[in-house]
Enzyme design. Sequence first.
Site, PDB file in Angstrom:
ATOM      1  CG  HIS A  40       0.098   6.050  -0.668  1.00 35.15           C
ATOM      2  ND1 HIS A  40      -0.931   6.625  -1.383  1.00 35.15           N
ATOM      3  CD2 HIS A  40      -0.489   5.332   0.332  1.00 35.15           C
ATOM      4  CE1 HIS A  40      -2.089   6.265  -0.852  1.00 35.15           C
ATOM      5  NE2 HIS A  40      -1.847   5.477   0.186  1.00 35.15           N
ATOM      6  CG  HIS A  44      -1.844   1.127   1.317  1.00 32.74           C
ATOM      7  ND1 HIS A  44      -3.164   1.058   0.898  1.00 32.74           N
ATOM      8  CD2 HIS A  44      -1.675   2.396   1.788  1.00 32.74           C
ATOM      9  CE1 HIS A  44      -3.742   2.222   1.105  1.00 32.74           C
ATOM     10  NE2 HIS A  44      -2.863   3.057   1.650  1.00 32.74           N
ATOM     11  CD  GLU A  45       1.528   3.823   3.563  1.00 24.89           C
ATOM     12  OE1 GLU A  45       1.961   4.871   3.034  1.00 24.89           O
ATOM     13  OE2 GLU A  45       0.389   3.731   4.053  1.00 24.89           O
TER      14      GLU A  45
END
Length: 274
Positions: A124, A120-121
């Site tokens: 980003h 997920h990160e």
Amino acid sequence: FNAYISQFEFTLEFGRLTFTTSSLSNWLYCLGNRRKHGWRPWFDAGVFVSRFGIVLATCFLIYNLWRLARSSLFYTESFDAVAAEPADKPLLVPLVPGYNVPFYTVIYMWPAIFISVVVHEFGHAVAAGTEGVPIAQVGFFFMFLFPGAFVKLSETFDLNRLAPIQSLRIVCAGVWHNFCLAACCGLLYFSLPLLLLPVLVPSTGGAPVEYISEVSPAFGRVTVGDVIVQVNEFPIHNPMDWISAFERLSTVSYKSAGYCFDESNLLVYQDESC
């Protein structure tokens, strides 16, 4: 060496251990920025999927909450009472180790959560690099032993300079990468029978017995490794049919029922017979 060590920081708070570093910031930024023309169509797809996904997810959660409330209204612990129909049961149930799943499932949940938050990160961070936003730090933390991760963007960069689509690429990148991770895991899961075909024995159907409680009436009569193929008039083709059979049995009334016992059992329990 001191300069290298200064890139790492540990913070200990109540129930939380945080590890942050700036050593990966430049690598993640370059990974996204050097190939930004190739990354942008990828993150544009993430914006499209996330915008529709959030609507579908919201509707699904509302529907799941309605099913949960409905099944709770009809739930009873009495075996003879009419239980809730399978269609009324929630489609999504939170897994709480030690409450509705065995505590040892933490062994599986911990790496699954860790991989999920890292992916997920990572989304980003790469999306930020694609849009030219510097990355200050990346970090990992453990909140009451459960893992998490985060990306901290540079405070000197004015995010208001970004166009709306650029901001959306960064915001939606995490969900988009989790969606892709889930799709890959699902594809791998359903492909396992084919991938493991050379080393597996084809199943003939039924529900294999993996464990028998000592207080179960079946203890001593059914052994681990047996395969259950039918419960009363309900055929069992897989473990889910086993669960469904007992759900349906709770809604079926029998005018008379007979059970077969060994003669030795009748002699043992003759004083307790009616």
